[in-house]
Design a protein around this motif. Sequence first.
Motif, PDB file in Angstrom:
ATOM      1  N   ASP A   5       0.847  -0.937  -0.038  1.00  0.00           N
ATOM      2  CA  ASP A   5       0.016  -0.110   0.008  1.00  0.00           C
ATOM      3  C   ASP A   5       0.770   1.219  -0.151  1.00  0.00           C
ATOM      4  OD1 ASP A   5      -2.358  -1.314   0.034  1.00  0.00           O
ATOM      5  OD2 ASP A   5      -2.369  -1.717   2.122  1.00  0.00           O
ATOM      6  N   TRP A   6       1.319   1.704  -1.081  1.00  0.00           N
ATOM      7  CA  TRP A   6       2.093   2.888  -1.514  1.00  0.00           C
ATOM      8  C   TRP A   6       1.421   4.020  -1.079  1.00  0.00           C
ATOM      9  CZ3 TRP A   6       7.263   2.209  -1.458  1.00  0.00           C
ATOM     10  CH2 TRP A   6       7.469   0.974  -1.981  1.00  0.00           C
ATOM     11  N   GLN A   7       2.004   5.026  -0.312  1.00  0.00           N
ATOM     12  CA  GLN A   7       1.554   6.581   0.010  1.00  0.00           C
ATOM     13  C   GLN A   7       2.216   7.485  -0.511  1.00  0.00           C
ATOM     14  OE1 GLN A   7       0.508   7.213   4.128  1.00  0.00           O
ATOM     15  NE2 GLN A   7       0.264   9.296   3.331  1.00  0.00           N
ATOM     16  N   LYS A   8       1.747   8.151  -1.464  1.00  0.00           N
ATOM     17  CA  LYS A   8       2.625   9.382  -2.227  1.00  0.00           C
ATOM     18  C   LYS A   8       2.807  10.399  -1.102  1.00  0.00           C
ATOM     19  CE  LYS A   8       1.990  12.292  -5.886  1.00  0.00           C
ATOM     20  NZ  LYS A   8       1.155  12.960  -7.086  1.00  0.00           N
ATOM     21  N   SER A   9       4.014  10.956  -1.137  1.00  0.00           N
ATOM     22  CA  SER A   9       4.386  12.091  -0.306  1.00  0.00           C
ATOM     23  C   SER A   9       3.433  13.229  -0.673  1.00  0.00           C
ATOM     24  CB  SER A   9       5.701  12.618  -0.529  1.00  0.00           C
ATOM     25  OG  SER A   9       5.869  13.702   0.107  1.00  0.00           O
ATOM     26  N   SER A  10       2.876  13.975   0.268  1.00  0.00           N
ATOM     27  CA  SER A  10       2.195  15.170  -0.019  1.00  0.00           C
ATOM     28  C   SER A  10       2.942  16.353  -0.606  1.00  0.00           C
ATOM     29  CB  SER A  10       1.166  15.684   1.335  1.00  0.00           C
ATOM     30  OG  SER A  10       2.442  15.811   2.481  1.00  0.00           O
ATOM     31  N   PHE A  11       4.103  16.110  -0.490  1.00  0.00           N
ATOM     32  CA  PHE A  11       4.998  17.299  -0.999  1.00  0.00           C
ATOM     33  C   PHE A  11       5.403  17.120  -2.494  1.00  0.00           C
ATOM     34  CE2 PHE A  11       5.981  17.398   3.421  1.00  0.00           C
ATOM     35  CZ  PHE A  11       5.747  18.838   3.816  1.00  0.00           C
ATOM     36  N   SER A  12       4.927  15.746  -3.037  1.00  0.00           N
ATOM     37  CA  SER A  12       5.541  15.621  -4.417  1.00  0.00           C
ATOM     38  C   SER A  12       4.310  16.238  -5.313  1.00  0.00           C
ATOM     39  CB  SER A  12       5.317  14.028  -4.548  1.00  0.00           C
ATOM     40  OG  SER A  12       6.146  13.326  -3.727  1.00  0.00           O
ATOM     41  N   GLY A  13       3.372  16.908  -5.080  1.00  0.00           N
ATOM     42  CA  GLY A  13       2.587  17.213  -6.051  1.00  0.00           C
ATOM     43  C   GLY A  13       2.100  16.463  -7.009  1.00  0.00           C
ATOM     44  N   GLU A  14       1.972  17.075  -8.314  1.00  0.00           N
ATOM     45  CA  GLU A  14       1.342  16.180  -9.418  1.00  0.00           C
ATOM     46  C   GLU A  14       2.453  15.904 -10.448  1.00  0.00           C
ATOM     47  OE1 GLU A  14      -1.687  14.955  -9.471  1.00  0.00           O
ATOM     48  OE2 GLU A  14      -2.063  15.846  -7.685  1.00  0.00           O
ATOM     49  N   GLY A  15       3.570  16.376 -10.227  1.00  0.00           N
ATOM     50  CA  GLY A  15       4.671  16.231 -11.233  1.00  0.00           C
ATOM     51  C   GLY A  15       5.459  14.788 -11.038  1.00  0.00           C
ATOM     52  N   ALA A  16       6.456  14.648 -11.834  1.00  0.00           N
ATOM     53  CA  ALA A  16       7.476  13.419 -11.632  1.00  0.00           C
ATOM     54  C   ALA A  16       7.999  13.643 -10.478  1.00  0.00           C
ATOM     55  CB  ALA A  16       8.226  13.313 -12.885  1.00  0.00           C
ATOM     56  N   GLN A  17       8.938  12.792 -10.280  1.00  0.00           N
ATOM     57  CA  GLN A  17       9.997  12.625  -9.067  1.00  0.00           C
ATOM     58  C   GLN A  17       9.146  12.667  -7.867  1.00  0.00           C
ATOM     59  OE1 GLN A  17      12.774  15.768  -9.673  1.00  0.00           O
ATOM     60  NE2 GLN A  17      13.557  14.853 -11.543  1.00  0.00           N
ATOM     61  N   CYS A  18       7.979  11.626  -7.726  1.00  0.00           N
ATOM     62  CA  CYS A  18       7.445  11.641  -6.480  1.00  0.00           C
ATOM     63  C   CYS A  18       8.055  10.446  -5.699  1.00  0.00           C
ATOM     64  CB  CYS A  18       6.050  11.298  -6.901  1.00  0.00           C
ATOM     65  SG  CYS A  18       5.089  12.675  -7.716  1.00  0.00           S
TER      66      CYS A  18
END
Length: 66
Positions: A5-18
């Motif tokens: 269950d991968w969680q995306k960092s809230s600092f990553s935004g919508e772009g690449a390099q998340c």
Amino acid sequence: MPMHDWQKSSFSGEGAQCLYVAAPDAHTIKLRESDAPDAILTTTPANLKAFILGVKAGEFDHFVDG
């Protein structure tokens, strides 16, 4: 690749390099970056905490100071 269950960092935004984080159990933290999803760093919560505290304290600034 095993399912987590991968969680995306809230600092990553919508772009690449998340940055994505998963905790498959209480003793394991997994990190991956969206541009290289098969390259997974595995560590413990204690080691990740020590690393984050070190970053916040500036212990690794010499790697990026130019």
